[in-house]
Design a protein around this motif. Structure first.
Motif, PDB file in Angstrom:
ATOM      1  N   LEU A  70      45.935  34.287  43.792  1.00 32.73           N
ATOM      2  CA  LEU A  70      44.645  34.969  43.953  1.00 32.73           C
ATOM      3  C   LEU A  70      44.506  36.121  42.965  1.00 32.73           C
ATOM      4  N   PHE A  71      45.548  36.949  42.871  1.00 31.51           N
ATOM      5  CA  PHE A  71      45.463  38.130  42.012  1.00 31.51           C
ATOM      6  C   PHE A  71      45.354  37.749  40.540  1.00 31.51           C
ATOM      7  N   ARG A  72      46.105  36.738  40.105  1.00 30.04           N
ATOM      8  CA  ARG A  72      46.022  36.313  38.707  1.00 30.04           C
ATOM      9  C   ARG A  72      44.662  35.672  38.392  1.00 30.04           C
ATOM     10  N   TRP A  73      44.157  34.872  39.329  1.00 28.89           N
ATOM     11  CA  TRP A  73      42.838  34.258  39.132  1.00 28.89           C
ATOM     12  C   TRP A  73      41.750  35.324  39.122  1.00 28.89           C
ATOM     13  N   ALA A  74      41.887  36.333  39.979  1.00 31.91           N
ATOM     14  CA  ALA A  74      40.912  37.433  40.018  1.00 31.91           C
ATOM     15  C   ALA A  74      40.901  38.207  38.701  1.00 31.91           C
ATOM     16  N   GLU A  75      42.091  38.394  38.102  1.00 37.42           N
ATOM     17  CA  GLU A  75      42.155  39.076  36.802  1.00 37.42           C
ATOM     18  C   GLU A  75      41.391  38.296  35.742  1.00 37.42           C
ATOM     19  N   GLU A  76      41.538  36.974  35.757  1.00 33.41           N
ATOM     20  CA  GLU A  76      40.812  36.148  34.790  1.00 33.41           C
ATOM     21  C   GLU A  76      39.312  36.254  35.007  1.00 33.41           C
ATOM     22  N   LEU A  77      38.891  36.149  36.264  1.00 32.64           N
ATOM     23  CA  LEU A  77      37.464  36.237  36.568  1.00 32.64           C
ATOM     24  C   LEU A  77      36.901  37.596  36.164  1.00 32.64           C
ATOM     25  N   ASP A  78      37.703  38.642  36.387  1.00 28.20           N
ATOM     26  CA  ASP A  78      37.285  39.996  36.015  1.00 28.20           C
ATOM     27  C   ASP A  78      37.095  40.108  34.506  1.00 28.20           C
ATOM     28  N   SER A  79      38.041  39.553  33.745  1.00 28.69           N
ATOM     29  CA  SER A  79      37.952  39.616  32.278  1.00 28.69           C
ATOM     30  C   SER A  79      36.755  38.828  31.751  1.00 28.69           C
ATOM     31  N   LEU A  80      36.309  37.812  32.527  1.00 26.61           N
ATOM     32  CA  LEU A  80      35.153  36.994  32.132  1.00 26.61           C
ATOM     33  C   LEU A  80      33.848  37.529  32.719  1.00 26.61           C
ATOM     34  N   ASN A  81      33.931  38.686  33.419  1.00 23.32           N
ATOM     35  CA  ASN A  81      32.757  39.297  34.062  1.00 23.32           C
ATOM     36  C   ASN A  81      32.096  38.374  35.086  1.00 23.32           C
ATOM     37  N   ARG A  82      32.891  37.513  35.708  1.00 22.42           N
ATOM     38  CA  ARG A  82      32.374  36.629  36.762  1.00 22.42           C
ATOM     39  C   ARG A  82      32.536  37.336  38.112  1.00 22.42           C
ATOM     40  N   THR A  83      31.725  38.373  38.289  1.00 26.55           N
ATOM     41  CA  THR A  83      31.876  39.263  39.445  1.00 26.55           C
ATOM     42  C   THR A  83      31.661  38.536  40.767  1.00 26.55           C
ATOM     43  N   GLN A  84      30.593  37.735  40.850  1.00 26.35           N
ATOM     44  CA  GLN A  84      30.290  37.049  42.108  1.00 26.35           C
ATOM     45  C   GLN A  84      31.412  36.089  42.500  1.00 26.35           C
ATOM     46  N   ASP A  85      31.941  35.359  41.506  1.00 31.75           N
ATOM     47  CA  ASP A  85      33.042  34.430  41.796  1.00 31.75           C
ATOM     48  C   ASP A  85      34.278  35.186  42.270  1.00 31.75           C
ATOM     49  N   LEU A  86      34.538  36.336  41.632  1.00 32.92           N
ATOM     50  CA  LEU A  86      35.702  37.142  42.013  1.00 32.92           C
ATOM     51  C   LEU A  86      35.579  37.602  43.467  1.00 32.92           C
ATOM     52  N   LEU A  87      34.417  38.179  43.818  1.00 32.40           N
ATOM     53  CA  LEU A  87      34.226  38.658  45.185  1.00 32.40           C
ATOM     54  C   LEU A  87      34.265  37.506  46.187  1.00 32.40           C
ATOM     55  N   GLY A  88      33.726  36.350  45.770  1.00 31.89           N
ATOM     56  CA  GLY A  88      33.760  35.180  46.637  1.00 31.89           C
ATOM     57  C   GLY A  88      35.173  34.733  46.949  1.00 31.89           C
ATOM     58  N   CYS A  89      36.051  34.775  45.944  1.00 34.95           N
ATOM     59  CA  CYS A  89      37.455  34.405  46.151  1.00 34.95           C
ATOM     60  C   CYS A  89      38.127  35.326  47.163  1.00 34.95           C
ATOM     61  N   TYR A  90      37.853  36.623  47.046  1.00 35.59           N
ATOM     62  CA  TYR A  90      38.462  37.562  47.983  1.00 35.59           C
ATOM     63  C   TYR A  90      37.924  37.369  49.395  1.00 35.59           C
ATOM     64  N   GLU A  91      36.627  37.086  49.502  1.00 35.29           N
ATOM     65  CA  GLU A  91      36.068  36.845  50.837  1.00 35.29           C
ATOM     66  C   GLU A  91      36.709  35.619  51.483  1.00 35.29           C
ATOM     67  N   GLN A  92      36.915  34.552  50.673  1.00 33.15           N
ATOM     68  CA  GLN A  92      37.599  33.358  51.192  1.00 33.15           C
ATOM     69  C   GLN A  92      39.021  33.696  51.623  1.00 33.15           C
ATOM     70  N   ALA A  93      39.713  34.492  50.795  1.00 32.47           N
ATOM     71  CA  ALA A  93      41.097  34.851  51.107  1.00 32.47           C
ATOM     72  C   ALA A  93      41.177  35.670  52.390  1.00 32.47           C
ATOM     73  N   LEU A  94      40.207  36.580  52.594  1.00 29.28           N
ATOM     74  CA  LEU A  94      40.238  37.418  53.785  1.00 29.28           C
ATOM     75  C   LEU A  94      39.831  36.660  55.044  1.00 29.28           C
ATOM     76  N   GLU A  95      39.114  35.559  54.872  1.00 30.75           N
ATOM     77  CA  GLU A  95      38.852  34.696  56.032  1.00 30.75           C
ATOM     78  C   GLU A  95      40.144  34.032  56.504  1.00 30.75           C
ATOM     79  N   LEU A  96      40.997  33.689  55.540  1.00 30.06           N
ATOM     80  CA  LEU A  96      42.278  33.053  55.874  1.00 30.06           C
ATOM     81  C   LEU A  96      43.308  34.077  56.339  1.00 30.06           C
ATOM     82  N   PHE A  97      43.297  35.276  55.711  1.00 33.39           N
ATOM     83  CA  PHE A  97      44.261  36.340  56.040  1.00 33.39           C
ATOM     84  C   PHE A  97      43.506  37.640  56.327  1.00 33.39           C
ATOM     85  N   PRO A  98      42.785  37.718  57.448  1.00 26.93           N
ATOM     86  CA  PRO A  98      41.944  38.901  57.714  1.00 26.93           C
ATOM     87  C   PRO A  98      42.738  40.182  57.892  1.00 26.93           C
TER      88      PRO A  98
END
Length: 790
Positions: A70-98
């Motif tokens: 998750l953290f490595r993928w988030a770094e890539e998304l951040d570098s590509l300015n894909r903000t919505q995708d980045l936040l979406g990934c974290y929301e999915q992760a927090l649904e699994l690990f609240p």
């Protein structure tokens, strides 16, 4: 029966489904691991999502690998300015690990970097609640809490005098008939009202928008004001608390203000500063600039290190009636008032200090004067651009005062010397007083400006933060670096000479065979020096004076690069001597890398301590990378840092860190709510002027070694001897930065551009002289926590 025949078929289907699910989970796990090996983090993340949604029982088994992915993928998304995708990934992760504090903290870090500080604070706070010992989350929460709830909120709420007088004025207005009340600055209102209460005033009175707010209130919310001739029920008329204000000023000499706002030296460790470069602090700005900057800074003048000297009597700058709509509207368009003030003491003109008396009504008032104990600081207008800052009795300090852009502006500060035979005034004069002088005041101002005018020249203006100006004025800092760098480069020279001699011999042999002249041998490679300290730094230019050196600067702003080029030119450096490293790297986060594919750095300069007094974030990670990039014998500066602290009793620090009970807040129980944002660390302190009683001598708390990491410890206990009985309320701390074993910089010295910080205890500890207190020091990454062992 039909139902008994159907049941076996359903069980068989469920068994086949389970087998199919298990097969899919197994294949997805294998695919995820394969993608991780290929560093395809996005696909690996998708596979793990599928696994965890199909097989929640595997949560604990794959949790750590999932976090990493998750953290490595988030770094890539951040570098590509894909903000919505980045936040979406974290929301999915927090649904699994609240309840995963690590994911919550990482989500907060991304939100904070994006500017969503409120949301970031929520995630940091949740992470700390989930794991109170999670140092990364605690440190992040403290930093964001300082952004969200500035420390002056606590100071203001603990100001009993302010609260009591405002309360008395409000009670009086309500008793006289003002029944509908709107508080501007602490809520919203939609009705027309009879009383507006506001305290949206800063040190410069207008800086929080009180004028614009009250213009809007008089036009859209308030009833018409009561005239002097009218009597009757106050409920029929509009009224504002505060009713008016009188602004005062005073010219002062203050070395602390001077060193933070004016570069007062021409030579820094052998580097001459060019006359065509003009350094300015952000507090000095013209109304012509495109962006609106507060034209002043603020200081608690009663606590300014080294104190100050009043060079004039206090004088009246301006009055404003908050119950007069036309006066409020005219403030922004009114021409500047010209003020002349006689000098009463000899000294250096460093600033005009401003404060005000807030008249709440005809009976109640508050003063923000330096002589008052109040939650407000004073506004400070640093003086720039004078040919001579030395003034004496008989001189007059001249200035223009206005409220342009709804900021109180004190500009065009100049000095009219006593040698000019012109009677300006016996005491301070305002615009209305100038009427008796005809045009003499304007002529006086014009003459003063002529004295400070410069010949026509192309000037480069370089705006620096006040800490950057203080750093330029810090002569011991630059001298220490110069000596330390020379020692390292000298120690590397024999090695380089040996290499040069080997090359020379080889070249001679080749030339003997080919008939070439030995004088054609190429020049030896230079030493490479990288300065990645924060902000404006002339250390690379100093390094360039030390021989065959190729210095690299990491400054980001164009005006800073232009200024460094001009300084290089003035000191007769070839244009190609100084390189700007960020032009050579695609990603700022990759600033620590080799200067060339086959070369390493001789010296890397890191910023270990923030100006606030805290350790820089991720500094130990940067040091680890730096060690891998040094040539044999190369050094990191500083090589190690010692952290010192002492125990003190300081009611001031307690009151500035949390709201104290209900007595100070008029019996209202505000503390439990705002104190959620209290932090145990107070930053930007001046220990030399902090009101406190030392209860111990300074002790070494921690060693951070950037060159030899195995000397660092993550946990240690320190015994502190009590030398005076009292209550321990805080532990101030500072650092000794060792460039090598002999050359040391002290962040608490009077020339330091660094401030100090302190840990404030939740509950004071009573101690007696001769006792010992044990401090537990924990160091994790760049975070340091200090607790008292009970």
């Amino acid at each position: 029966m039909p139902h008994s025949r159907a049941r076996p078929r359903r069980d068989a289907g469920r068994g086949a489904g389970t087998a199919g699910r298990n097969e899919l989970v197994s294949r997805s796990l294998q695919s995820a691991e394969h993608c991780l090996g290929a560093q395809d983090f996005g696909t690996a993340y998708a596979h793990y999502l599928l696994v965890l949604s199909l097989a929640p029982e595997l949560n604990d088994d794959v949790k750590e690998t999932f976090q990493y992915t998750l953290f490595r993928w988030a770094e890539e998304l951040d570098s590509l300015n894909r903000t919505q995708d980045l936040l979406g990934c974290y929301e999915q992760a927090l649904e699994l690990f609240p309840d995963d504090e690590v994911i919550c903290n990482s989500m907060g870090e991304h939100l904070f970097r994006m500017g969503f500080r409120d949301e970031a604070a929520g995630y940091f706070h949740k992470a700390v609640k989930l794991n109170p010992d999670f140092n990364d989350a605690k440190e992040n929460f403290y930093r964001v809490a300082n952004w969200l709830v500035e420390r002056w909120h606590f100071i203001m709420l603990n100001d009993t005098k302010r609260n009591t007088i405002y309360n008395a004025a409000i009670q009086k207005a309500v008793c006289l008939g003002s029944k509908s009340v709107l508080d501007i600055g602490a809520g919203t209102g939609i009705l027309r009202v009879s009383l507006v209460v506001t305290e949206t005033v800063d040190a410069g009175l207008f800086g929080e928008g009180i004028v614009e707010s009250l213009i809007h209130a008089w036009e859209h919310l308030l009833l018409q004001p009561k005239t002097k001739a009218e009597n009757g029920n106050y409920e029929k008329y509009g009224k504002v608390i505060p009713a008016s204000a009188v602004i005062f000023g005073m010219a002062v000499e203050c070395a602390e203000i001077r060193r933070h706002h004016r570069v007062g030296i021409k030579d820094i460790a052998g580097i001459c500063l060019p006359t065509n470069v003009k350094f300015q602090s952000p507090a000095y700005s013209s109304v012509d600039t495109e962006e609106t900057i507060e034209p002043y800074t603020t200081e608690k003048m009663s606590r300014v290190p080294g104190g100050y000297l009043a060079l004039t009597e206090c004088f009246e700058i301006m009055t404003v009636d908050f119950n007069n709509l036309q006066e409020l509207k005219s403030l922004a368009t009114k021409k500047p008032d010209k003020i002349g003030v006689p000098v009463i003491k000899e000294g250096i003109l460093d600033a005009i200090v401003v404060w005000f008396i807030l008249q709440l009504d005809d009976e109640h008032s508050l003063s923000t004067s330096p002589s008052e104990e109040t939650c407000w600081e004073q506004a400070v207008y640093p003086v720039h651009d004078l040919a001579d800052y030395w003034i004496k009795p008989g001189d007059h300090v001249m200035m223009d005062v206005s409220c342009q852009d709804y900021y109180l502006r004190v500009q065009s500060i100049s000095v009219f010397g006593s040698e000019h035979e012109m009677d300006v005034a016996k005491s301070f004069t305002k615009n209305k007083d100038f009427l008796s002088l005809g045009n003499e005041a304007e002529l006086c101002s014009a003459l003063a400006n002529l004295q400070t005018s410069q010949p026509d020249a192309i000037e480069q203006t370089c705006v620096l933060e006040s800490t950057e100006i203080a750093l330029l004025n810090n002569i011991p800092y630059h001298e220490a670096f110069k000596v330390a760098m020379r020692k390292v480069l000298s120690s590397l020279t024999p090695e380089k000479l040996c290499l040069a001699m080997d090359t020379h011999c080889q070249n001679n042999e080749m030339r003997c065979g080919s008939g070439q002249n030995s004088s054609e041998q190429s020049a030896p490679e230079p030493f490479y020096v990288l300065d990645v300290s924060e902000g404006f730094s002339i250390l690379p230019i100093i390094a360039g004076t030390l021989g065959q050196v190729k210095p690299y600067s990491s400054v980001e702003k164009d005006q800073h690069r232009i200024t460094l080029d001009l300084i290089s030119e003035t000191n007769h450096f070839p244009k190609e001597t100084l390189e700007f490293w960020l032009r050579h790297v695609e990603d700022e986060s990759a600033v620590l890398q080799r200067p060339k594919s086959d070369k390493l750095w001789s010296i890397i300069i890191l910023d270990v301590i923030e100006p606030s007094g805290l350790i820089q974030q991720e500094i130990m990670e940067k040091a680890a990378i730096s060690r891998c990039l040094l040539q044999s014998g190369g050094k990191i500066f500083p090589q190690y840092v010692l952290m010192f602290g002492l125990l003190v009793e300081s009611q001031t620090l307690v009151e500035e860190s949390a709201v104290q009970g209900t007595e100070r807040t008029l019996g209202l129980n505000i503390a439990p709510f705002i104190n959620q944002f209290q932090v145990p660390i107070r930053v930007f302190l001046d220990l030399s002027s902090l009101p406190c009683i030392p209860l111990s001598k300074p002790v070494e708390l921690l060693r951070l070694d950037l060159m030899i990491p195995y000397l660092n410890t993550s946990n240690r206990e320190v015994k502190v001897q009590i030398c005076k009985s009292g209550q321990v309320t805080a532990i101030p701390f500072w650092y000794h930065m060792y460039l090598d074993d002999e050359i040391r910089l002290d962040t608490s010295s009077e020339t330091s551009h660094w401030k100090q910080a302190a840990v404030v205890l939740d509950n004071p500890i009573q101690v007696e002289m001769g006792e010992e207190l044990i401090l537990n020091i924990q160091h994790h990454k760049s975070n340091v926590s200090i607790t008292v062992k009970q």
